[in-house]
Design an enzyme around this catalytic site. Structure first.
Site, PDB file in Angstrom:
ATOM      1  N   LEU A  60       0.815  -1.208   0.000  1.00 15.05           N
ATOM      2  CA  LEU A  60       0.000   0.000   0.000  1.00 15.05           C
ATOM      3  C   LEU A  60       0.847   1.256   0.000  1.00 15.05           C
ATOM      4  CD1 LEU A  60      -2.795  -0.881   2.598  1.00 15.05           C
ATOM      5  CD2 LEU A  60      -2.868  -1.099   0.109  1.00 15.05           C
ATOM      6  N   SER A  61       0.369   2.266  -0.684  1.00  8.97           N
ATOM      7  CA  SER A  61       1.003   3.577  -0.619  1.00  8.97           C
ATOM      8  C   SER A  61       0.811   4.139   0.785  1.00  8.97           C
ATOM      9  CB  SER A  61       0.371   4.517  -1.640  1.00  8.97           C
ATOM     10  OG  SER A  61      -0.980   4.797  -1.279  1.00  8.97           O
ATOM     11  N   PRO A  62       1.665   5.067   1.211  1.00  7.65           N
ATOM     12  CA  PRO A  62       1.466   5.701   2.516  1.00  7.65           C
ATOM     13  C   PRO A  62       0.082   6.328   2.660  1.00  7.65           C
ATOM     14  CG  PRO A  62       3.665   6.169   1.716  1.00  7.65           C
ATOM     15  CD  PRO A  62       2.948   5.484   0.598  1.00  7.65           C
TER      16      PRO A  62
END
Length: 246
Positions: A60-62
């Site tokens: 996941l992206s931040p």
């Protein structure tokens, strides 16, 4: 550059009004503490706000992680189950938000379980339990949980996960098929919505990236039939009316 500085810059951007996905002091502090380098292959872009593919799963992206964590809103003493552990990053942040011993994570793909365990240990969170399980069945041995985070989409909340929630507990998940919405569920009812998302669907046994495809026999039968049809000589093709030819 110092990774701690990069983490601060990353979280600053998540808190900025342009993104505004992190709003609580707790989530902010936790994400500033957890290194992302152990969870991505290319350390040079570890703090870029983008997702990565690794071992057949999405890291996941931040921004996406921040949205999930804010929606989950764990308390310091909560017991937490992460369904779809992936490479372990979200579980690591949850270990900062609660305690390592209170965080449990499961994934249906065995090599991801090994990967998450290794990554969590490298990042400094060896006490997080990661086990190989079918996500739809949860992890009943350590239930009930105050918080359950499902990091995969489903058209309805899995019954086992609802049953493993403690009284007053919260399940956060992407709900829907083609169109998904991030929702929080308490007492079997949807209590909050956090906008649209796009997650991979939750896998069931046999659909892992490292296993034989489910219903393989029927799939192979169809494929062999198609190939056999393509190999036929002209006179064998049933769509040619040879009797009408001179």
């Amino acid at each position: 550059m110092d990774p701690a500085v990069l983490r601060d810059d990353m979280v600053d951007s998540l808190e900025h009004e342009a993104k505004a996905v992190v709003s609580s002091e707790q989530v902010s502090a936790a994400m500033r503490s957890v290194p992302r380098e152990p969870f991505v292959e290319d350390e040079s872009v570890a703090y870029a706000d983008r997702s990565f593919e690794r071992l057949g799963t999405r890291v996941l992206s931040p921004s996406a992680a921040g949205r999930l964590l804010e929606a989950l809103a764990p308390e310091p003493d909560d017991t937490v189950l992460v369904v779809g552990a992936g490479v372990g990053y979200t579980a690591a942040v949850l270990a900062e938000l609660t305690e390592e011993a209170n965080v449990h994570a499961i994934d249906i793909t065995r090599r991801l379980v090994y990967e998450a365990r290794s990554n969590l240990s490298t990042a400094g969170y060896p006490g997080v339990l990661v086990d190989r399980r079918d996500g739809a069945r949860g992890l009943a041995e350590y239930a009930p949980y105050d918080r359950i985070l499902l990091e995969a989409a489903a058209v309805e909340p899995p019954r086992a996960l609802l049953e493993q929630l403690a009284a007053g507990g919260r399940l956060v998940m992407p709900l829907g098929g083609g169109g998904q919405e991030l929702v929080a569920i308490e007492g079997g009812e949807r209590v909050a919505e956090y906008g649209t998302v796009a997650f991979h669907p939750m896998l069931v046994e046999g659909e892992q990236a490292d296993t034989v495809e489910r219903n393989r026999t029927r799939r192979e039968d169809r494929e062999h039939a198609r190939r056999a049809a393509e190999r036929r000589k002209g006179w064998e093709q049933n769509w040619i009316d040879w009797d009408g030819k001179v």
